[in-house]
Structure formats: C-alpha cells, structure tokens
Design a protein around this motif. Structure first.
Motif, PDB file in Angstrom:
ATOM      1  N   GLU A 126       0.835  -1.206   0.000  1.00  0.00           N
ATOM      2  CA  GLU A 126       0.000   0.000   0.000  1.00  0.00           C
ATOM      3  C   GLU A 126       0.867   1.252   0.000  1.00  0.00           C
ATOM      4  O   GLU A 126       0.567   2.232  -0.695  1.00  0.00           O
ATOM      5  CB  GLU A 126      -0.934   0.007   1.212  1.00  0.00           C
ATOM      6  CG  GLU A 126      -2.082  -0.972   1.119  1.00  0.00           C
ATOM      7  CD  GLU A 126      -2.921  -0.785  -0.138  1.00  0.00           C
ATOM      8  OE1 GLU A 126      -3.299   0.366  -0.417  1.00  0.00           O
ATOM      9  OE2 GLU A 126      -3.182  -1.774  -0.839  1.00  0.00           O
ATOM     10  N   LYS A 129       2.232   1.704  -3.427  1.00  0.00           N
ATOM     11  CA  LYS A 129       1.197   2.208  -4.336  1.00  0.00           C
ATOM     12  C   LYS A 129       1.065   3.724  -4.219  1.00  0.00           C
ATOM     13  O   LYS A 129       0.930   4.422  -5.216  1.00  0.00           O
ATOM     14  CB  LYS A 129      -0.153   1.543  -4.039  1.00  0.00           C
ATOM     15  CG  LYS A 129      -0.254   0.109  -4.548  1.00  0.00           C
ATOM     16  CD  LYS A 129      -1.633  -0.475  -4.233  1.00  0.00           C
ATOM     17  CE  LYS A 129      -1.763  -1.890  -4.787  1.00  0.00           C
ATOM     18  NZ  LYS A 129      -3.075  -2.499  -4.470  1.00  0.00           N
ATOM     19  N   GLU A 130       1.089   4.218  -2.978  1.00  0.00           N
ATOM     20  CA  GLU A 130       1.014   5.675  -2.778  1.00  0.00           C
ATOM     21  C   GLU A 130       2.204   6.380  -3.408  1.00  0.00           C
ATOM     22  O   GLU A 130       2.074   7.432  -4.030  1.00  0.00           O
ATOM     23  CB  GLU A 130       0.948   6.002  -1.282  1.00  0.00           C
ATOM     24  CG  GLU A 130      -0.460   6.148  -0.774  1.00  0.00           C
ATOM     25  CD  GLU A 130      -0.537   6.975   0.508  1.00  0.00           C
ATOM     26  OE1 GLU A 130       0.287   7.905   0.691  1.00  0.00           O
ATOM     27  OE2 GLU A 130      -1.417   6.698   1.304  1.00  0.00           O
ATOM     28  N   GLN A 131       3.375   5.791  -3.240  1.00  0.00           N
ATOM     29  CA  GLN A 131       4.598   6.368  -3.796  1.00  0.00           C
ATOM     30  C   GLN A 131       4.546   6.386  -5.319  1.00  0.00           C
ATOM     31  O   GLN A 131       4.881   7.397  -5.948  1.00  0.00           O
ATOM     32  CB  GLN A 131       5.787   5.540  -3.306  1.00  0.00           C
ATOM     33  CG  GLN A 131       7.142   6.166  -3.545  1.00  0.00           C
ATOM     34  CD  GLN A 131       8.257   5.277  -3.036  1.00  0.00           C
ATOM     35  OE1 GLN A 131       9.085   4.814  -3.802  1.00  0.00           O
ATOM     36  NE2 GLN A 131       8.279   5.031  -1.726  1.00  0.00           N
ATOM     37  N   ALA A 134       2.057   9.015  -6.563  1.00  0.00           N
ATOM     38  CA  ALA A 134       2.591  10.374  -6.434  1.00  0.00           C
ATOM     39  C   ALA A 134       3.583  10.686  -7.550  1.00  0.00           C
ATOM     40  O   ALA A 134       3.552  11.770  -8.137  1.00  0.00           O
ATOM     41  CB  ALA A 134       3.258  10.540  -5.074  1.00  0.00           C
ATOM     42  N   PRO A 180       0.336  13.745   2.218  1.00  0.00           N
ATOM     43  CA  PRO A 180      -0.035  12.351   1.968  1.00  0.00           C
ATOM     44  C   PRO A 180      -1.167  11.941   2.906  1.00  0.00           C
ATOM     45  O   PRO A 180      -1.272  12.449   4.023  1.00  0.00           O
ATOM     46  CB  PRO A 180       1.250  11.577   2.282  1.00  0.00           C
ATOM     47  CG  PRO A 180       1.978  12.440   3.251  1.00  0.00           C
ATOM     48  CD  PRO A 180       1.646  13.857   2.890  1.00  0.00           C
ATOM     49  N   LYS A 182      -5.513  10.869   3.496  1.00  0.00           N
ATOM     50  CA  LYS A 182      -6.878  11.123   3.027  1.00  0.00           C
ATOM     51  C   LYS A 182      -7.378  12.455   3.571  1.00  0.00           C
ATOM     52  O   LYS A 182      -7.660  12.580   4.770  1.00  0.00           O
ATOM     53  CB  LYS A 182      -7.810   9.996   3.464  1.00  0.00           C
ATOM     54  CG  LYS A 182      -7.488   8.640   2.842  1.00  0.00           C
ATOM     55  CD  LYS A 182      -8.473   7.584   3.340  1.00  0.00           C
ATOM     56  CE  LYS A 182      -8.192   6.236   2.721  1.00  0.00           C
ATOM     57  NZ  LYS A 182      -9.140   5.204   3.219  1.00  0.00           N
ATOM     58  N   SER A 197      -8.109  13.983  -1.843  1.00  0.00           N
ATOM     59  CA  SER A 197      -6.721  13.648  -2.165  1.00  0.00           C
ATOM     60  C   SER A 197      -6.647  12.934  -3.513  1.00  0.00           C
ATOM     61  O   SER A 197      -7.408  11.988  -3.757  1.00  0.00           O
ATOM     62  CB  SER A 197      -6.126  12.767  -1.077  1.00  0.00           C
ATOM     63  OG  SER A 197      -6.178  13.425   0.178  1.00  0.00           O
ATOM     64  N   ARG A 199      -4.662  10.815  -4.799  1.00  0.00           N
ATOM     65  CA  ARG A 199      -4.206   9.422  -4.852  1.00  0.00           C
ATOM     66  C   ARG A 199      -5.287   8.433  -4.434  1.00  0.00           C
ATOM     67  O   ARG A 199      -5.129   7.233  -4.593  1.00  0.00           O
ATOM     68  CB  ARG A 199      -2.967   9.246  -3.969  1.00  0.00           C
ATOM     69  CG  ARG A 199      -1.809  10.150  -4.386  1.00  0.00           C
ATOM     70  CD  ARG A 199      -0.635  10.025  -3.417  1.00  0.00           C
ATOM     71  NE  ARG A 199       0.364  11.045  -3.685  1.00  0.00           N
ATOM     72  CZ  ARG A 199       0.397  12.237  -3.090  1.00  0.00           C
ATOM     73  NH1 ARG A 199      -0.528  12.533  -2.209  1.00  0.00           N
ATOM     74  NH2 ARG A 199       1.339  13.114  -3.384  1.00  0.00           N
TER      75      ARG A 199
END
Length: 583
Positions: A126, A129-131, A134, A180, A182, A197, A199
């Motif tokens: 997870e 995935k965020e990285q 972005a 970063p 929500k 957000s 992402r």
C-alpha cells in the motif's frame, strides 16, 4: 489473449499517426476495431505505464527477456503487471503459453518485486502504491480529485458520513494536495462539491459505481450553477451534452427546486449529434438517475433544431458548451511515459553513428525528424497537427465561428431568458471575443440579450475571483468582470475554463426582475399554508379576486441568474465525471 496484444499495439503507436496518436484515451476510444472492452484496455495500459519504472527493474533483474525470447519488452510489462498487481492475475487460461511464460518465473519475479519495494523504503504494498501514484501524477499531483455529490441520489451529509468518513476535513485545496493521506475540502463556491486527495482510488467505491458521486472538475460545474434554472424558468436545453456531466448537473439542480409534494414539470433536453457519444450520454444519464427529467435526442444536431417548434415553446434556459480547443484541460495532450525493459543484445544491435561532419549533419537531421509536432486535441478528442502559429490561428478561427453560430442559434428560442456559454479553452478567440461578437449581433439587439453582469450572478460565482481579460474584451471592463475564467496552473486546483452568462427580460406588463412570486433570502418561493406560491402585491392587485391569471402570463419571468445562496443547498434529495466519462 487479444487484451494483451491489443494493448501492446495501442502503446506501440507513434504520435505521428494522426488517426490514433496523441493521448492514451484518444488512442483507445478512437480505435474502432478493438475486440477487448475499451475500459479494460485503458485501465491495463494506464496502470502499466504508471508502474513501468518498477516493472522494468523487476523484469531486467529477473532476466526474464533472456529466458523468454518470444516476449517483447512491452508485452512482458503488461503480463508482469497483471501477474504482480492484478487481483485476478493474468487474464488468460492457466494453460496459455503467454501466462506460462511468466508464471514459470514467479519465484524470481516476486523476489525482485519485494527487493524493488524495499529499495524504495516502502514498508508495504500500500505504501508503494502511494509512492508510485505520487510519482506518476507529477505536475497533476497539484490538482485534487473533484467530486460532485449527485443530488438525485445522495446528499453531501450522507457522503461525508459514509464514503468519506475516514477523511480529514481541511480548509483549503492546497492542504488536500500537499499532504499524503486522506484529506477532503468542501468547496466554497459550488454546492455539493468536494475536493479529495488525488491518490485516493475513488472509482472503486460503491458511491461512484452507483452514481451517487460523480468525478467532475470544479470549473466544469460552473455552467450549470451559473445558469441556475428555477421552476418558473421553464424547460432547459443542454446543446452539446456528451459525456453528460453538465446534463446531469442541470438535472440535479432542477430536481432540487421541485416544490414539496409536487412532481417535476420541467424537462432537460439533451442534444448530442455524435451517435457514439450519444451512447456515453445515455449511460451517464441512467447512472445518475436523471432519466425521468432528461429527454435525450440521440444523433441530433442542436443547430438543426427549430427554435420555434412547439416542443421547445417553454425553453427558458440553455447551456452551451460547444467543441473547443481543449487547451485548458489538465493532461489533455499528455501520453504517459512508459519505461521499457532492455531486450538482450539491444545495445549491441544499435547502429553506430558515422564519424566526422557528416555524422553531425545526420544527427541534426535525425533529431529534427524525431521532434514531435505539437498536436491540438480538442474536447471531443479530435486531433489537429499544429506546426505553426498560422495553423493554430486557422483552427481557432474555425472553432470560434462554430461557437458563435451556436450561440446566435440559442438566442432565437422565443421563451429563453438565460444562456450560459462555456469552453475549456484558454484562448481569447474562443472566449471573450465570441461573447463580444454575440452581443454585437443583430439578433442579440433585436431580442434584448445582454451579458449577465457580475452583480447578477449566483453568489458562489459572483465571489469567484478570476475574471475575464479586459484586453480580450476590447477594453470593456464590465464585460471582462462578467466573464468567469480559471487557469490550470494558478494553484486553485482547477483546469483552464471560461464561462459567461447572457440574460434578457421577460415580456411583462409588470417590470420586475425577480418574477411574480415572493422569495425568501435564499431565493426560494414563499408558499402559503395550502402550498400555493405567494404573489407579490403588484401581481395580486392586477388580478381580479386574487386570481392567478397574471401569474400564468408571467410565470417564466427571468430571475437574472441572481440567487443569494448556492443553488443545490436547499435539496433534501441526494447528488451524484462519472469518472469513466470526463467533461
């Protein structure tokens, strides 16, 4: 099998092919011979591009292409993406050769994927995935995801306590995009609009798939909100409707104005001349729950409609959002970068350049040849190569001529009192200049059309700070102030957009800009204990025995687009670019 081969073909196309070049969505939805579902091809292509830096690294370190020489680098990326990241894995039978070519290396691929994650200091998938999201968003990371709550199906209060219950509410759009996690911001200008957000994968939520919320840029919400159709304004026309965000926004506003215990007497007429886009419109209208209010005219050109037809005798409001250059859309011209793994021997097979001066001339010629020509992709997805200022000017002249024709046609509807004209363009030729030419036209003068000045606009847009260009308005500051603009790089998190309103007075023996009924401070009609609208004294005195004959004559009085409160805040019902179809 066709899914992977067709997606490989799409991503292999060069932008020099004017039929299918340009952005990814244009390549896919402009290709008529696809066997696989377009949405599936688009999702696979986009996600593979997004993950390609990591997938390239995994494939190279696992030495996959040396062991599986039948795989091309691009096909390998697509298959490894689904093997590592898709919940259902590779979308092929277990015995299929392509699937086997990946799965027989699963231990090495999984191991290298874990190492790639740890090298990026991501503690979990997870976090990775965020990285990745972005990095992929890059400049677009400065833009939130705008969510319109669909008043036909939900309320903003309901969505805040369900879909967005675990979001932290912040005071500005900048806070939404800069941190970063929500975060959520309730918009200050447009009712039922949220910025979240970028992402967050909103398309996987139940609210999105049911049509309770719709992905729609804030600026794209301006036209329907500015038009501000009230029940006494009569029917509404959306002249260029697909994909349907503005149409369903209009329907939501109309629905929110239905008096309690009454049925809707208004119709939203939605025109779309392109048969393919008509199907998209139909799907959007059904998803949003707007089919009872909306009458769709599939494949019908608004310019061929007779304004004097009995069918449109009660049309008091028109929304015009014609084809434009699309120059304000964020990422419209972008084709996502894809990082391909190196095939074995690729470096050795590369031809070495010729020495000496000839090499320099050849290299210069080659560089010039490979320099991509700029492509103008309009908001319908149509592409035009623009290799000079002259070509750009010619294209803008053609577009503005069509836009003006559409606006003058709208002026001809006999009961019309309000019109909004909008584009997702930054060019004055399509914006202020069209407005000026329309106001100077014979029909505008004959029928009393004028610009809706800033003080006559709904509160949210009256307070919007970015206005039109005085220079583009030929020095007329009042026209410039009446025009509403947004720019995609000004930190407000919206795309480039333009909208202007036109109004005219209703024919009436009683001059009153607010119509025949008394209204409260929020612009709502005041009703008596029996539910009947309360007449103003001037109207009561002119009707014998308190009858409403005068009202019937004037019930579609123009209300000059003025409303002191946001147009959808009165609704008890719920609200829904459905993301699959962006405006």
């Amino acid at each position: 099998m066709s899914l992977y081969h067709e997606t490989t073909e799409i991503l292999s196309l060069t932008s020099s092919n004017t039929n299918t070049g340009g952005n990814l969505k244009t390549r896919i939805f402009g290709k008529n011979d696809l066997k696989s579902p377009r949405q599936q091809v688009y999702a696979l292509a986009l996600e593979t591009c997004k993950w390609s830096p990591i997938l390239k690294e995994v494939i190279e370190k696992a030495d996959l292409l040396r062991h599986e020489r039948k795989l091309s680098p691009l096909l390998a990326l697509l298959l490894v993406h689904d093997f590592l990241l898709s919940k259902k894995g590779i979308a092929l039978p277990a015995s299929h050769g392509l699937r086997s070519s990946i799965e027989r290396h699963k231990a090495r691929l999984n191991s290298e994927f874990t190492r790639a994650r740890l090298r990026r200091k991501a503690g979990s998938l997870e976090a990775l995935k965020e990285q990745v999201a972005a990095e992929f968003l890059a400049d677009a990371a400065g833009y939130p995801r705008w969510i319109r709550v669909n008043a036909l199906k939900s309320t903003i209060e309901e969505q805040l306590t369900t879909t967005f219950a675990d979001f932290t509410r912040v005071l500005s759009v900048r806070e939404v995009t800069s941190k970063p996690g929500k975060f959520l911001h309730v918009d200050d200008h447009i009712p039922n609009l949220l910025a979240i957000s970028p992402r967050f994968e909103i398309t996987k939520t139940e609210a999105y798939t049911s049509g309770a919320i719709i992905l729609q840029d804030k600026a794209s919400c301006f036209p329907a909100y500015l038009l501000d159709p009230h029940s006494e304004d009569g029917d509404v026309i959306d002249s260029c409707s697909a994909p349907g965000n503005k149409t369903t926004h209009l329907a939501a506003i109309v629905h929110s104005r239905i008096p309690e215990n009454e049925t809707c007497s208004q119709t939203v007429f939605a025109f779309e001349k392109d048969p393919k886009r008509s199907k998209t419109l139909e799907k959007m209208v059904k998803l949003a729950g707007a089919q009872e209010i909306t009458r769709m005219s599939f494949g019908q050109d608004f310019l061929r409609v007779d304004p004097n037809s009995e069918l449109f005798a009660n049309v008091g409001c028109l929304l015009l959002d014609p084809s434009c250059s699309g120059s304000g859309i964020v990422g419209r011209d972008d084709m996502p970068t894809i990082h391909l793994p190196e095939a074995p021997g690729a470096a050795a097979s590369k031809p070495s350049p010729n020495p000496g001066r000839k090499r320099k001339r050849d290299d210069d010629a080659s560089a010039a040849k490979e320099t991509p020509q700029p492509v103008m992709v309009d908001d319908d997805g149509k592409e035009t190569l623009v290799s000079s200022e002259k070509e750009l000017k010619a294209r803008l002249e053609a577009l503005s001529s069509f836009q003006l024709t559409l606006l003058l046609h709208a002026f001809k509807f006999p009961a019309a009192r309000k019109i909004t004209y909008s584009t997702c363009s930054i060019h004055a030729e399509e914006n202020e200049q069209v407005v000026l030419k329309a106001l100077q036209s014979d029909i505008a003068k004959e029928r009393g059309w004028r610009i809706a000045t800033r003080d006559k606009q709904v509160r949210g847009l009256r307070e919007w700070p970015v206005r039109g260009s005085v220079e583009a308005s030929n020095g007329d500051s009042e026209i410039a102030e009446a025009c509403i603009r947004s720019y995609k790089d000004d930190g407000r998190g919206v795309m480039g957009f333009f909208v202007a309103g036109f109004i005219r007075d209703a024919a009436s023996s009683v001059e009153d800009g607010d119509g025949p009924y008394l209204r409260d401070d929020e612009g709502r009609i005041i009703r008596d204990v029996s539910g009947m609208p309360t007449l103003k004294p001037a109207y009561r005195s002119s009707a014998p025995n308190g009858s409403t004959s005068k009202v019937a004559e004037n019930e579609r009085e123009d209300d000059d687009m003025a409303s002191d409160e946001p147009s959808e805040s009165d609704s008890d019902a719920g609200e829904d670019e459905w993301g699959g179809f962006a405006d």
